[in-house]
Design a protein around this motif. Sequence first.
Motif, PDB file in Angstrom:
ATOM      1  N   GLU A  24       0.813  -1.219   0.000  1.00  0.00           N
ATOM      2  CA  GLU A  24       0.000   0.000   0.000  1.00  0.00           C
ATOM      3  C   GLU A  24       0.844   1.265   0.000  1.00  0.00           C
ATOM      4  O   GLU A  24       0.527   2.226  -0.705  1.00  0.00           O
ATOM      5  N   TYR A  25       1.910   1.273   0.764  1.00  0.00           N
ATOM      6  CA  TYR A  25       2.670   2.504   0.955  1.00  0.00           C
ATOM      7  C   TYR A  25       3.993   2.563   0.184  1.00  0.00           C
ATOM      8  O   TYR A  25       4.607   3.625   0.111  1.00  0.00           O
ATOM      9  N   ALA A  26       4.452   1.449  -0.351  1.00  0.00           N
ATOM     10  CA  ALA A  26       5.725   1.435  -1.097  1.00  0.00           C
ATOM     11  C   ALA A  26       5.566   0.513  -2.307  1.00  0.00           C
ATOM     12  O   ALA A  26       6.178  -0.551  -2.384  1.00  0.00           O
ATOM     13  N   LYS A  27       4.762   0.952  -3.243  1.00  0.00           N
ATOM     14  CA  LYS A  27       4.340   0.086  -4.348  1.00  0.00           C
ATOM     15  C   LYS A  27       5.503  -0.463  -5.168  1.00  0.00           C
ATOM     16  O   LYS A  27       5.581  -1.665  -5.445  1.00  0.00           O
ATOM     17  N   THR A  28       6.414   0.392  -5.598  1.00  0.00           N
ATOM     18  CA  THR A  28       7.523  -0.096  -6.431  1.00  0.00           C
ATOM     19  C   THR A  28       8.491  -0.943  -5.613  1.00  0.00           C
ATOM     20  O   THR A  28       9.034  -1.934  -6.112  1.00  0.00           O
ATOM     21  N   THR A  85      10.367  -6.707  -3.983  1.00  0.00           N
ATOM     22  CA  THR A  85      10.448  -7.811  -3.026  1.00  0.00           C
ATOM     23  C   THR A  85       9.873  -9.109  -3.604  1.00  0.00           C
ATOM     24  O   THR A  85      10.214 -10.198  -3.136  1.00  0.00           O
ATOM     25  N   LEU A  86       9.025  -9.001  -4.607  1.00  0.00           N
ATOM     26  CA  LEU A  86       8.430 -10.201  -5.203  1.00  0.00           C
ATOM     27  C   LEU A  86       9.462 -11.027  -5.967  1.00  0.00           C
ATOM     28  O   LEU A  86       9.209 -12.192  -6.293  1.00  0.00           O
ATOM     29  N   LEU A  87      10.634 -10.438  -6.230  1.00  0.00           N
ATOM     30  CA  LEU A  87      11.704 -11.169  -6.909  1.00  0.00           C
ATOM     31  C   LEU A  87      12.542 -11.985  -5.924  1.00  0.00           C
ATOM     32  O   LEU A  87      13.385 -12.774  -6.351  1.00  0.00           O
ATOM     33  N   MET A  88      12.324 -11.799  -4.648  1.00  0.00           N
ATOM     34  CA  MET A  88      13.098 -12.503  -3.624  1.00  0.00           C
ATOM     35  C   MET A  88      12.466 -13.860  -3.325  1.00  0.00           C
ATOM     36  O   MET A  88      11.337 -14.149  -3.716  1.00  0.00           O
ATOM     37  N   ALA A 143      10.735 -11.365   5.377  1.00  0.00           N
ATOM     38  CA  ALA A 143      11.621 -10.691   6.320  1.00  0.00           C
ATOM     39  C   ALA A 143      11.772  -9.208   5.980  1.00  0.00           C
ATOM     40  O   ALA A 143      11.735  -8.347   6.867  1.00  0.00           O
ATOM     41  N   ILE A 144      11.931  -8.902   4.703  1.00  0.00           N
ATOM     42  CA  ILE A 144      12.052  -7.504   4.283  1.00  0.00           C
ATOM     43  C   ILE A 144      10.761  -6.750   4.552  1.00  0.00           C
ATOM     44  O   ILE A 144      10.785  -5.586   4.967  1.00  0.00           O
ATOM     45  N   TRP A 145       9.628  -7.390   4.346  1.00  0.00           N
ATOM     46  CA  TRP A 145       8.355  -6.751   4.687  1.00  0.00           C
ATOM     47  C   TRP A 145       8.309  -6.387   6.164  1.00  0.00           C
ATOM     48  O   TRP A 145       7.879  -5.291   6.527  1.00  0.00           O
TER      49      TRP A 145
END
Length: 303
Positions: A142-146, A151-154, A161-163
Amino acid sequence: MSVALVWIVSPNREVYNSFGVIDSVVCRPLDSSWSISRSRSSFYDARNKKSKKQIWNSCSMYVERQKRAEFPVVASMVVNPAGEMAVSSEQKVYNVVLKQAALINRQLRSNGDPDLRPDIVLPGTPSLLSEAYDRCGEVCAEYAKTFYLGTLLMTPERRRAIWAIYVWCRRTDELVDGPNASHITPTALDRWESRLDDLFQGRPFDMLDAALSDTVAKFPIDIQPFKDMIEGMRMDLRKSRYKNFDELYLYCYYVAGTVGLMSVPVMGIAPESKATAESVYNAALALGIANQLTNILRDVGEE
């Protein structure tokens, strides 16, 4: 490797190098007054042109060593007008980098696995923990779209964990920049830091804390960068002007460079990489500080 040893000295004081052969010396004026807005978004030259304040000189000394090229390391010390020696902001931050790199190196020597799993038992069921991570992902989306798309590549574990780290950083920043910022006191930040201590000990206060508590139990993440970010929030409460770049550098580390140090243990270092842990942490630190300076400069035109 090129090592830069930086001294900041007054015009009539000399400091001699005792660390090796100096290949080059570069001196330049260092402006003595800069300003940042309360929202950390405005950066401009505020020096009074008619002021008779003493202008300092910054001298950088480079020592070349016959070794494989690595990320340059900067060490520095400060001599103030009274002749007192003090460690510069760069050296303070570099000491943190060394500690983080040592943690990674120790973990790699122990088993070579990118994940470290101390025996910390979290309350609740696995389904509740999964829900906590999912909520962190929703906040990130919601707040950091790009950033979220990146992170979807991880791998799934690193992504979660990054989330968790992102959400904690966002909640920390919201304390002083959010809708309730006017009600935040140093005592409130002290309580927030106490909660941080608890979650690192496996005692999360709420669902979002639980996600980060699980993350720091799985990866060799040190608490110091998190504490330093809280210190950056304390700086927001007590000052909005920075008289030189040394002060500004420390502020940028606290509010942005820390994120890089938090993230490296999760991102990991490829086993086949020739980069040292120290150089990786230095690069992450530099990226965070550069991003903060860019944010400041970007907003100058807007304001």
